[in-house]
Design a protein around this motif. Structure first.
Motif, PDB file in Angstrom:
ATOM      1  N   ASN A 125     -70.469 -33.481  -4.988  1.00 45.45           N
ATOM      2  CA  ASN A 125     -71.366 -33.604  -3.846  1.00 45.45           C
ATOM      3  C   ASN A 125     -72.060 -32.260  -3.609  1.00 45.45           C
ATOM      4  OD1 ASN A 125     -69.251 -32.113  -2.881  1.00 45.45           O
ATOM      5  ND2 ASN A 125     -68.687 -33.505  -1.236  1.00 45.45           N
ATOM      6  N   LYS A 126     -72.885 -32.193  -2.569  1.00 44.50           N
ATOM      7  CA  LYS A 126     -73.694 -30.995  -2.331  1.00 44.50           C
ATOM      8  C   LYS A 126     -72.845 -29.754  -2.144  1.00 44.50           C
ATOM      9  CE  LYS A 126     -77.515 -29.377   0.546  1.00 44.50           C
ATOM     10  NZ  LYS A 126     -78.366 -29.673   1.732  1.00 44.50           N
ATOM     11  N   GLU A 127     -71.756 -29.870  -1.406  1.00 41.01           N
ATOM     12  CA  GLU A 127     -70.897 -28.707  -1.130  1.00 41.01           C
ATOM     13  C   GLU A 127     -69.978 -28.374  -2.299  1.00 41.01           C
ATOM     14  OE1 GLU A 127     -68.694 -29.208   2.492  1.00 41.01           O
ATOM     15  OE2 GLU A 127     -70.347 -28.471   3.708  1.00 41.01           O
ATOM     16  N   LYS A 128     -69.858 -29.258  -3.244  1.00 42.75           N
ATOM     17  CA  LYS A 128     -68.984 -29.091  -4.412  1.00 42.75           C
ATOM     18  C   LYS A 128     -67.507 -29.117  -4.019  1.00 42.75           C
ATOM     19  CE  LYS A 128     -70.043 -26.755  -8.759  1.00 42.75           C
ATOM     20  NZ  LYS A 128     -70.604 -25.552  -9.397  1.00 42.75           N
ATOM     21  N   ASN A 129     -67.205 -29.768  -2.882  1.00 45.45           N
ATOM     22  CA  ASN A 129     -65.803 -29.843  -2.467  1.00 45.45           C
ATOM     23  C   ASN A 129     -65.122 -31.123  -2.973  1.00 45.45           C
ATOM     24  OD1 ASN A 129     -67.386 -31.257  -0.221  1.00 45.45           O
ATOM     25  ND2 ASN A 129     -65.293 -31.877   0.234  1.00 45.45           N
ATOM     26  N   LYS A 197     -64.535 -44.894 -12.127  1.00 48.52           N
ATOM     27  CA  LYS A 197     -64.719 -43.654 -11.359  1.00 48.52           C
ATOM     28  C   LYS A 197     -63.440 -43.275 -10.637  1.00 48.52           C
ATOM     29  CE  LYS A 197     -69.658 -44.006 -10.295  1.00 48.52           C
ATOM     30  NZ  LYS A 197     -70.669 -43.953  -9.210  1.00 48.52           N
ATOM     31  N   PHE A 198     -63.211 -41.967 -10.517  1.00 47.89           N
ATOM     32  CA  PHE A 198     -62.101 -41.485  -9.691  1.00 47.89           C
ATOM     33  C   PHE A 198     -62.356 -40.027  -9.307  1.00 47.89           C
ATOM     34  CE2 PHE A 198     -60.959 -40.684 -14.094  1.00 47.89           C
ATOM     35  CZ  PHE A 198     -60.472 -39.375 -14.078  1.00 47.89           C
ATOM     36  N   ASP A 199     -61.686 -39.613  -8.241  1.00 42.24           N
ATOM     37  CA  ASP A 199     -61.786 -38.219  -7.802  1.00 42.24           C
ATOM     38  C   ASP A 199     -60.907 -37.355  -8.688  1.00 42.24           C
ATOM     39  OD1 ASP A 199     -63.507 -38.843  -5.785  1.00 42.24           O
ATOM     40  OD2 ASP A 199     -61.979 -38.957  -4.226  1.00 42.24           O
ATOM     41  N   ALA A 200     -61.521 -36.373  -9.339  1.00 40.85           N
ATOM     42  CA  ALA A 200     -60.749 -35.454 -10.185  1.00 40.85           C
ATOM     43  C   ALA A 200     -60.189 -34.303  -9.367  1.00 40.85           C
ATOM     44  CB  ALA A 200     -61.631 -34.926 -11.313  1.00 40.85           C
ATOM     45  N   ALA A 201     -60.940 -33.881  -8.349  1.00 43.17           N
ATOM     46  CA  ALA A 201     -60.482 -32.776  -7.492  1.00 43.17           C
ATOM     47  C   ALA A 201     -61.155 -32.883  -6.136  1.00 43.17           C
ATOM     48  CB  ALA A 201     -60.803 -31.437  -8.137  1.00 43.17           C
ATOM     49  N   VAL A 202     -60.402 -32.535  -5.090  1.00 37.61           N
ATOM     50  CA  VAL A 202     -60.941 -32.549  -3.726  1.00 37.61           C
ATOM     51  C   VAL A 202     -60.398 -31.346  -2.972  1.00 37.61           C
ATOM     52  CG1 VAL A 202     -61.028 -33.771  -1.524  1.00 37.61           C
ATOM     53  CG2 VAL A 202     -61.155 -35.064  -3.650  1.00 37.61           C
ATOM     54  N   CYS A 203     -61.304 -30.578  -2.357  1.00 40.87           N
ATOM     55  CA  CYS A 203     -60.876 -29.443  -1.527  1.00 40.87           C
ATOM     56  C   CYS A 203     -61.276 -29.724  -0.085  1.00 40.87           C
ATOM     57  CB  CYS A 203     -61.487 -28.152  -2.056  1.00 40.87           C
ATOM     58  SG  CYS A 203     -60.602 -26.678  -1.470  1.00 40.87           S
ATOM     59  N   PHE A 204     -61.540 -28.690   0.707  1.00 39.99           N
ATOM     60  CA  PHE A 204     -61.790 -28.876   2.141  1.00 39.99           C
ATOM     61  C   PHE A 204     -63.287 -28.954   2.425  1.00 39.99           C
ATOM     62  CE2 PHE A 204     -57.570 -27.013   2.034  1.00 39.99           C
ATOM     63  CZ  PHE A 204     -56.884 -27.820   2.930  1.00 39.99           C
ATOM     64  N   ALA A 205     -63.726 -30.125   2.917  1.00 42.48           N
ATOM     65  CA  ALA A 205     -65.132 -30.285   3.308  1.00 42.48           C
ATOM     66  C   ALA A 205     -65.369 -29.592   4.637  1.00 42.48           C
ATOM     67  CB  ALA A 205     -65.479 -31.763   3.421  1.00 42.48           C
ATOM     68  N   SER A 206     -66.546 -29.040   4.800  1.00 44.53           N
ATOM     69  CA  SER A 206     -66.891 -28.428   6.085  1.00 44.53           C
ATOM     70  C   SER A 206     -67.343 -29.508   7.065  1.00 44.53           C
ATOM     71  CB  SER A 206     -68.011 -27.408   5.899  1.00 44.53           C
ATOM     72  OG  SER A 206     -69.212 -28.063   5.529  1.00 44.53           O
ATOM     73  N   GLN A 207     -67.182 -29.240   8.329  1.00 49.32           N
ATOM     74  CA  GLN A 207     -67.700 -30.118   9.386  1.00 49.32           C
ATOM     75  C   GLN A 207     -68.777 -29.352  10.128  1.00 49.32           C
ATOM     76  OE1 GLN A 207     -66.851 -33.299   9.954  1.00 49.32           O
ATOM     77  NE2 GLN A 207     -65.388 -33.260   8.253  1.00 49.32           N
ATOM     78  N   PRO A 208     -70.038 -29.804  10.062  1.00 51.19           N
ATOM     79  CA  PRO A 208     -71.110 -29.045  10.717  1.00 51.19           C
ATOM     80  C   PRO A 208     -70.946 -29.013  12.232  1.00 51.19           C
ATOM     81  CG  PRO A 208     -71.915 -31.175   9.953  1.00 51.19           C
ATOM     82  CD  PRO A 208     -70.524 -31.022   9.411  1.00 51.19           C
ATOM     83  N   ARG A 261     -63.996 -25.072   2.073  1.00 51.88           N
ATOM     84  CA  ARG A 261     -63.905 -24.338   0.807  1.00 51.88           C
ATOM     85  C   ARG A 261     -64.072 -25.366  -0.298  1.00 51.88           C
ATOM     86  NH1 ARG A 261     -62.396 -19.186  -0.550  1.00 51.88           N
ATOM     87  NH2 ARG A 261     -61.658 -18.813   1.569  1.00 51.88           N
ATOM     88  N   ASN A 262     -64.912 -25.046  -1.277  1.00 45.96           N
ATOM     89  CA  ASN A 262     -65.195 -26.023  -2.319  1.00 45.96           C
ATOM     90  C   ASN A 262     -64.310 -25.832  -3.541  1.00 45.96           C
ATOM     91  OD1 ASN A 262     -66.305 -23.968  -3.873  1.00 45.96           O
ATOM     92  ND2 ASN A 262     -68.416 -24.445  -3.237  1.00 45.96           N
ATOM     93  N   CYS A 263     -64.484 -26.708  -4.512  1.00 42.01           N
ATOM     94  CA  CYS A 263     -63.622 -26.699  -5.694  1.00 42.01           C
ATOM     95  C   CYS A 263     -63.956 -25.567  -6.661  1.00 42.01           C
ATOM     96  CB  CYS A 263     -63.710 -28.047  -6.410  1.00 42.01           C
ATOM     97  SG  CYS A 263     -63.030 -29.408  -5.441  1.00 42.01           S
TER      98      CYS A 263
END
Length: 646
Positions: A125-129, A197-208, A261-263
């Motif tokens: 995604n845009k944030e790379k998280n 499809k599957f999620d390979a990695a997920v970190c912390f998305a920011s909340q605006p 914090r992104n991946c």
């Protein structure tokens, strides 16, 4: 192909051949880097080849952190120690830094058979998280040694080439691939019929952050209603009406966001919220305030319309206007349930208090003057002091109209001083004078009746004085809207049931005739079967089949009788409901306190059976009451007696 095309194509082929030759001669290189794409690009430039012809093998990788970015030394994180740092309170600290070094072997790309027909992509995604792995439809998963590990390594290679850290936020990639690996192992290969499809990695998305906002809900109502529809420019929001309990204004408080914090290990900051819409107005006792952590709601304590004056919001019920017109106010849609009471004061008989084409909707509408062409009024209570245009329309619970030339419909009583060709539909209608026009109601009272009028009723019609000719007085429940649809439905169902009953009876007659004809023959067959049994002879199949057919015939007869009883019961029920309406008609009376005039017709329209009884009163006779007289259980005739007699 032209000369230059040949030259350029030849040059291109030479260049590709040269690069292919260099790639073929390339000797694998082992190096350590924290930026795989950059290292691949530098290696390709050094050897004069395309980076697309190179591939990597991850030999090893190490993770390093700094608790504070200002520190000079990196700390290596080994094995499971990463879990000590994989926490929001650490990762969402902007001073925390994480990186990886990769020991890789750079070698020329090899077309391995197991991955030849495999189309595997990673995207973020845009944030790379969030990193998503997709194996495209049509991919062939071929069985090979350590297939699961090879697929995971392939995903990791694509991740590091996209500058995504590996092994820190992975979501058990091997487990997600297990199903595909198992199918390939059993079948030798597995072809994907759709994307996997599957999620390979997920970190912390920011909340605006959320900026504060002031939302005027009462102003938005008309805008929301018009979305997707053609805009009605006659409705300009002259009155912003609200119902009791409705939120009229909402203040959304500013809310700080949450960093992420992104991946790739990068900290994602968020901006501070803007706060520029804090309420500075006050509200009256008609508006209550409800505050939560995220908002302040301003809710109506009563129905009415919203007023803003001297920095105070208030809700009022009554509004006085000189006129309602397209030019001055536009249509007014306050709503019937809002408790808004509208008083329009224009009394000039040459002007329109409610203008041409204007729509008015409120709880109460009182108009001193006239209602114009194609104007529409909807309310619980309506009072019209002037006259209504023949194309106007009024819908209300109760209404009082001075001169009606248009259409009037009420749930309860309609009171009209004079009908001049207008139409009234009501539960009960009380008319002082009627010249032409039409009235439909349960009960109708007309004090002075002119000419060319039609009056429909159910329980009765009463005329004080008749001064005109050619009037029709009709007792007919089906003409009253409240009953029309149900009566029509009942009549249609009776017709359908009677047809169905006729078919069932015909079917029963056929089956019983067949049974009677077959009975003696079947009895003979039964006797033959008994004789055969005594002789220990097996009954002939044809005899058994005939007896079974006869038994089935008995079952069909029983079933047909049951269906006939059910239809007859339903028919009786429907007829009873229809006769209940007819009972009202039978007891209805038509009374004329004055004299009958020429060409007056009185009709009674019975529902079951559908019969119209008609009577022409004798002109000059007065104070008469017309009613239905019972002849026998099913027949009636119109009779006349002096009004007041029983």
């Amino acid at each position: 192909m032209g000369f230059f095309d040949k030259v350029f194509k030849s040059d291109k082929e030479k260049k590709e051949k040269k690069e292919g030759s260099k790639a073929a001669e390339f000797t694998p290189v082992v190096t350590t880097t924290d930026d795989v794409p950059k290292t691949l690009q530098e290696t390709a430039l050094k050897y004069g080849i395309s980076s697309q012809t190179l591939d990597i093998r991850i030999i090893n990788y190490k993770t390093y952190i700094k608790m504070d970015s200002k520190e000079t030394e990196w700390i290596e994180v080994e094995g499971n120690d990463w879990e000590k740092f994989n926490k929001p309170e650490i990762l969402l600290n902007p001073n925390f830094v994480v990186k990886q070094d990769y020991e890789i072997e750079i070698h020329k790309y090899r077309d391995e058979p197991w991955m030849r027909d495999l189309i595997l992509h990673i995207a973020s995604n845009k944030e790379k998280n969030r990193i998503v792995c997709t194996l495209k439809s049509g991919s062939i998963i071929k069985d090979t040694e350590d297939l699961g590990a090879k697929l995971k390594n392939l995903i990791h290679k694509k991740m590091v080439r996209a500058r995504v850290l590996i092994g820190l936020w992975d979501l058990d990639i091997e487990k997600r691939l297990d199903e595909l690996v198992a199918k390939a192992k059993v079948q030798g290969q597995h072809i994907l019929t759709e994307d996997f499809k599957f999620d390979a990695a997920v970190c912390f998305a920011s909340q605006p952050s959320v900026d504060d906002a002031l939302i005027y809900h009462y102003k938005l109502k008309d805008e929301n209603a018009e979305q997707g529809d053609r805009i009605d420019y006659s409705k300009r929001g002259f009155i912003q009406a609200v119902e009791k309990g409705e939120v009229i204004i909402e203040y959304v408080k500013a809310k700080p966001g949450t960093p992420g914090r992104n991946c790739a290990g990068e900290f994602i900051p968020v901006e501070n919220p803007k706060e520029s819409h804090k309420p500075e107005f006050r509200v009256s006792e008609n508006i209550e305030t409800e505050e939560t952590e995220s908002s302040i709601l301003y809710r109506a304590r009563r129905g009415g319309y919203v007023v803003f004056k001297e920095n105070i919001y208030d809700i009022r019920e009554e509004m006085e206007l000189e006129e309602v017109s397209f030019k001055k106010t536009g249509s007014i849609d306050a709503g019937v349930e809002t408790e808004v009471k509208l008083h329009v004061n224009e009394t000039d008989s040459m002007k329109e208090a409610i203008g041409t084409g204007v729509e008015v909707e409120a709880t109460e509408v009182k108009v001193e003057g006239n209602v114009g062409a194609s104007a529409s009024i909807t309310a619980e209570e309506v009072v019209i002091g002037g006259q209504t245009h023949q194309t106007s329309r009024i819908v209300a619970d109760h209404a009082k109209v001075n001169v009606l030339r248009g259409y009037l419909k009420t749930k309860e009583i309609a009171e009209v001083t004079r009908i001049e060709g207008g139409i009234v539909e009501a539960k009960e209608a009380k008319v002082s004078q009627m010249i032409g026009g039409e009235v439909k109601a349960m009960k109708v009272e007309v004090e002075l009746l002119g000419s060319n009028a039609k009056i429909y009723a159910v329980s009765g019609i009463e005329i004080g004085k008749m001064v005109g000719e050619n009037n029709r007085l009709i007792i007919d429940a089906s003409e009253i809207e409240a009953y029309h649809n149900e009566i029509l439905s009942l009549e249609e169902e009776i017709e359908e049931l009677e047809k169905k009953l006729e078919k069932l009876r015909e079917k029963l007659r056929e089956r019983e005739e067949l049974k009677n004809k077959s009975e003696s023959a079947v009895q003979t067959l039964k006797e033959k079967i008994l004789q055969d049994k005594k002789r220990c002879i097996k009954p002939r199949p044809a005899f058994i089949a005939k007896i079974k057919q006869f038994q089935k015939l008995h079952e069909e007869i029983a079933k047909a009788k049951e269906e006939i009883v059910a239809v007859e019961n339903r028919l009786e029920e429907i007829r009873s409901r229809l006769l209940a309406y007819q009972e009202m008609i039978i007891h209805a009376t038509v009374v004329n306190r004055g004299e009958w005039k020429e060409y007056t017709t009185v009709q009674y329209r019975l529902l079951y059976p559908q019969i119209t009884l008609e009577y022409t009163p004798t002109p000059g006779l007065s104070n008469q009451e017309i009613y239905l007289k019972k002849i026998d259980e099913e027949h009636y005739e119109i009779a006349v007696r002096e009004a007041g007699e029983q």
